[in-house]
Design a protein around this motif. Structure first.
Motif, PDB file in Angstrom:
ATOM      1  N   GLN A  93       0.777  -1.150  -0.086  1.00  0.00           N
ATOM      2  CA  GLN A  93       0.000   0.105  -0.049  1.00  0.00           C
ATOM      3  C   GLN A  93       0.817   1.380   0.129  1.00  0.00           C
ATOM      4  OE1 GLN A  93      -2.331   0.740   3.483  1.00  0.00           O
ATOM      5  NE2 GLN A  93      -3.723   2.137   2.322  1.00  0.00           N
ATOM      6  N   SER A  94       1.903   1.169   0.791  1.00  0.00           N
ATOM      7  CA  SER A  94       2.951   2.314   0.693  1.00  0.00           C
ATOM      8  C   SER A  94       3.418   2.677  -0.429  1.00  0.00           C
ATOM      9  CB  SER A  94       3.999   2.387   1.941  1.00  0.00           C
ATOM     10  OG  SER A  94       3.134   2.235   3.288  1.00  0.00           O
ATOM     11  N   TYR A  99       4.775   6.086  -1.811  1.00  0.00           N
ATOM     12  CA  TYR A  99       5.725   6.229  -0.601  1.00  0.00           C
ATOM     13  C   TYR A  99       6.545   5.062  -0.508  1.00  0.00           C
ATOM     14  CZ  TYR A  99       3.511  10.524   0.575  1.00  0.00           C
ATOM     15  OH  TYR A  99       2.939  11.733   0.311  1.00  0.00           O
ATOM     16  N   ALA A 102       8.550   3.934   2.814  1.00  0.00           N
ATOM     17  CA  ALA A 102       8.029   3.197   3.735  1.00  0.00           C
ATOM     18  C   ALA A 102       7.423   1.911   3.513  1.00  0.00           C
ATOM     19  CB  ALA A 102       6.668   4.261   4.481  1.00  0.00           C
TER      20      ALA A 102
ATOM     21  N   LEU B 245      -4.443   0.363   5.355  1.00  0.00           N
ATOM     22  CA  LEU B 245      -4.693   1.240   6.309  1.00  0.00           C
ATOM     23  C   LEU B 245      -5.232   2.546   5.747  1.00  0.00           C
ATOM     24  CD1 LEU B 245      -1.122   0.655   8.487  1.00  0.00           C
ATOM     25  CD2 LEU B 245      -3.720   0.174   9.156  1.00  0.00           C
ATOM     26  N   ALA B 246      -5.674   3.480   6.712  1.00  0.00           N
ATOM     27  CA  ALA B 246      -6.140   4.878   5.990  1.00  0.00           C
ATOM     28  C   ALA B 246      -5.255   5.515   5.505  1.00  0.00           C
ATOM     29  CB  ALA B 246      -7.087   5.381   7.301  1.00  0.00           C
ATOM     30  N   ASP B 247      -5.779   6.366   4.353  1.00  0.00           N
ATOM     31  CA  ASP B 247      -5.038   7.415   3.857  1.00  0.00           C
ATOM     32  C   ASP B 247      -4.586   8.781   4.929  1.00  0.00           C
ATOM     33  OD1 ASP B 247      -4.908   6.563   1.007  1.00  0.00           O
ATOM     34  OD2 ASP B 247      -6.975   6.875   1.422  1.00  0.00           O
ATOM     35  N   ARG B 267      -1.282   4.758   6.490  1.00  0.00           N
ATOM     36  CA  ARG B 267      -0.482   3.939   5.768  1.00  0.00           C
ATOM     37  C   ARG B 267       0.755   4.752   5.599  1.00  0.00           C
ATOM     38  NH1 ARG B 267      -0.090   7.625   1.997  1.00  0.00           N
ATOM     39  NH2 ARG B 267      -2.069   8.399   0.848  1.00  0.00           N
ATOM     40  N   GLY B 269       3.339   7.523   4.495  1.00  0.00           N
ATOM     41  CA  GLY B 269       2.985   8.536   3.825  1.00  0.00           C
ATOM     42  C   GLY B 269       1.560   9.190   4.063  1.00  0.00           C
TER      43      GLY B 269
END
Lengths: 353, 353
Positions: A93-94, A99, A102, B245-247, B267, B269
């Motif tokens: 997701q990162s 990003y 991360a 995860l959330a933005d 997340r 970033g």
């Protein structure tokens, strides 16, 4: 092959290491064309972070792909590539959000990959690159062409310092017309000056007390230089701005004092982009951010993303981040490279294997 | 006139106070149409922040201008106005940049102005407003019209909670398609839900373990509710998002736990907007922000700015922030208002003088 190994504080040696091999289908082997020494390499060199056992060092390189694992389709053997200073999967997701610094699988040079295999340092003749599918960044031009155009140092800067300076400015949301203070006159701070101008800052105040670096900061786009530090530096910024403060500050050092300065030179509602590697602190007071409405962001730069953004400007000669290299040495003289940076005889040293 | 005075922990009284007068040419006197009790008023009420001497309390009001100092031209006698929860000059750099909460002359209710004159609390029949030129916000409609349309509670919410919720979402740069977690189900958290949707969030996860508040959060636009707290709450968010995860997260409480949760649900970033008044901490680890590239911003909301942004949505009935008021009492019953909020029998109490 020859590669730099740090044995202890002030003890970096160029020594023989095994030629890297493909260990997983996702690996690549890259022949290093140029590498360099980072300000953060000086932390173990100076004994600030302990060196528990000898390990290969360096995390910035450009080079040519020599070998590819069976799953790597993002580059071809012979491609000239830039490597970001951390490897990433490109899938989590990162990474998807832009990003990769991360990344769930983030892997550093001179460490161990997720499969338990050792990862070479970038200050060497060759490196095995895990997570190569996403980490390799082919430039689209040949080694000979790039060398002839003198572009190698500028491309090498994308591996870390230019991407990191850009991350500071981008995290501080620098935009057209802004007044920006850059705290730190090392290679990253100097690249922060370039980035602030690239993002439209009208006024860029470099905090620097070294004449040569201040001159380079001006050459790279700084409109003003403040030599004072701490509260005297803040007062000098206020004087320059007729009593006002900056819209944004770039913290490019990583100490408590530099962070304090960055927080103090911005107006209410100001933005701080921080990229200095924090050393055992500092802790930020939430109340301090609260009362002055300061936004802070940054951290480890997603170089893999920023090099895509910045490559056209480098190829077009619009930005010259390679100017931060003021000394070039053969890899075999790596010990001298560290000493020169430690003693501030050089801002940043480029190494040629 | 009648006004609320806090004497000590759990001792708020409606008592007679002098009728406010114009003391400087920049003042106004406003007759209060509606005021309310804030979650932050509960800190002294609960003894978390000590009450050194009796003082007028309350910082949220809408009312009608009764008197104006000679220098105030931004409103007329008879205008229905909203007051931001802090007064500001409108002239200093922070004000000009859109951050009146960080005004050089920022002045709170129930305190002392820069001239040394006492400032009334908002929970009273009338208040003297220093820095009135910039602080008064005329709504452009009459008291009778607004009362008839049932708009008074929604306008009162602009004085603090709705502007503060919007500040959280705006500081977290919520935008179209985002997934946002709101930490805190008080009035500000509920307004954070409204704000996140207004800024285009596709999915808004309210962290709430009170059934009535969770239901209201859904009514105001939350798509999901997570009742768990701490690491269990983070795991529940991950489950909802299929492992992601959330933005962005909105921290609307002000404790170490709520800040930790906000940092952990985003997340790499990701962005955290924080507006909970920090209580004796927490300190933020720079390294934690560094490694996960988290941006954090927020603080005291610049209500004077956001009420301009939000007024059209309130007048058009697009947002209904006044829904956070679930109890209305006469000012004379102010002690009951505090007790009801302290005992969580009410989310937020509206007071009518």
């Amino acid at each position: 092959m020859l590669a730099a190994v740090i044995h202890d504080a002030r003890d970096v040696r160029a020594e023989e290491r095994p030629h890297p091999k493909i260990l997983t289908p996702g690996d690549a082997v890259v022949r290093v064309v140029a590498a360099c020494v980072c300000g953060s390499d000086l932390w173990p060199y100076r004994g600030v972070t302990p060196v528990k056992r000898p390990r290969p060092i360096g995390h910035e390189l450009v080079g040519v792909v020599e070998e590819l694992g069976s799953e790597v389709t993002s580059a071809r053997v012979g491609d000239f590539v830039v490597l970001p200073f951390t490897m990433s999967c490109g899938v989590c997701q990162s990474c998807r959000a832009g990003y990769p610094a991360a990344c769930d699988l983030v892997t550093g040079f001179g460490s161990t990959d997720r499969g338990g295999h050792p990862v070479d340092g970038a200050q060497g003749e060759r490196v095995r690159i895990p997570l190569a599918q996403h980490s390799l960044f082919p430039v689209g031009r040949s080694e000979a062409e790039l060398e002839a155009a003198g572009l190698v140092p500028h491309l090498l800067a994308l591996a870390d310092v230019m991407s990191t300076g850009y991350h500071a400015a981008s995290s501080a949301r620098v935009s057209t017309g802004d007044t920006v203070v850059v705290v730190g006159d090392g290679a990253v701070g100097l690249c922060g000056v370039i980035a602030a101008r690239l993002l439209g800052a009208e006024r860029v105040i470099a905090m620097s007390r070294h004449e040569d670096r201040a001159a380079l900061a001006r050459e790279l786009g700084a409109t003003d230089v403040v030599a004072e530090r701490g509260q005297e530096g803040v007062a000098a910024v206020r004087d320059l701005l007729g009593g006002d403060l900056a819209d944004a500050a770039l913290e490019c050092v990583g100490t408590k004092q530099s962070m304090d300065t960055a927080l103090d030179v911005v107006r209410g509602g100001g933005r701080v982009g921080f990229v200095g590697v924090p050393h055992g602190g500092p802790e930020l007071s939430v109340r301090r951010l609260f009362e002055r409405n300061i936004t802070i962001g940054g951290g480890m730069a997603s170089a893999r993303r920023y090099m895509e953004t910045l490559l056209p400007s480098v190829l077009a000669g619009e930005i010259l981040p390679g100017k931060v290299f003021d000394l070039e040495l053969p890899l075999s003289d790596v010990a001298q490279a560290y000493a020169a940076m430690d003693e501030r005889r050089a801002t940043k040293v480029l190494l040629r294997p």
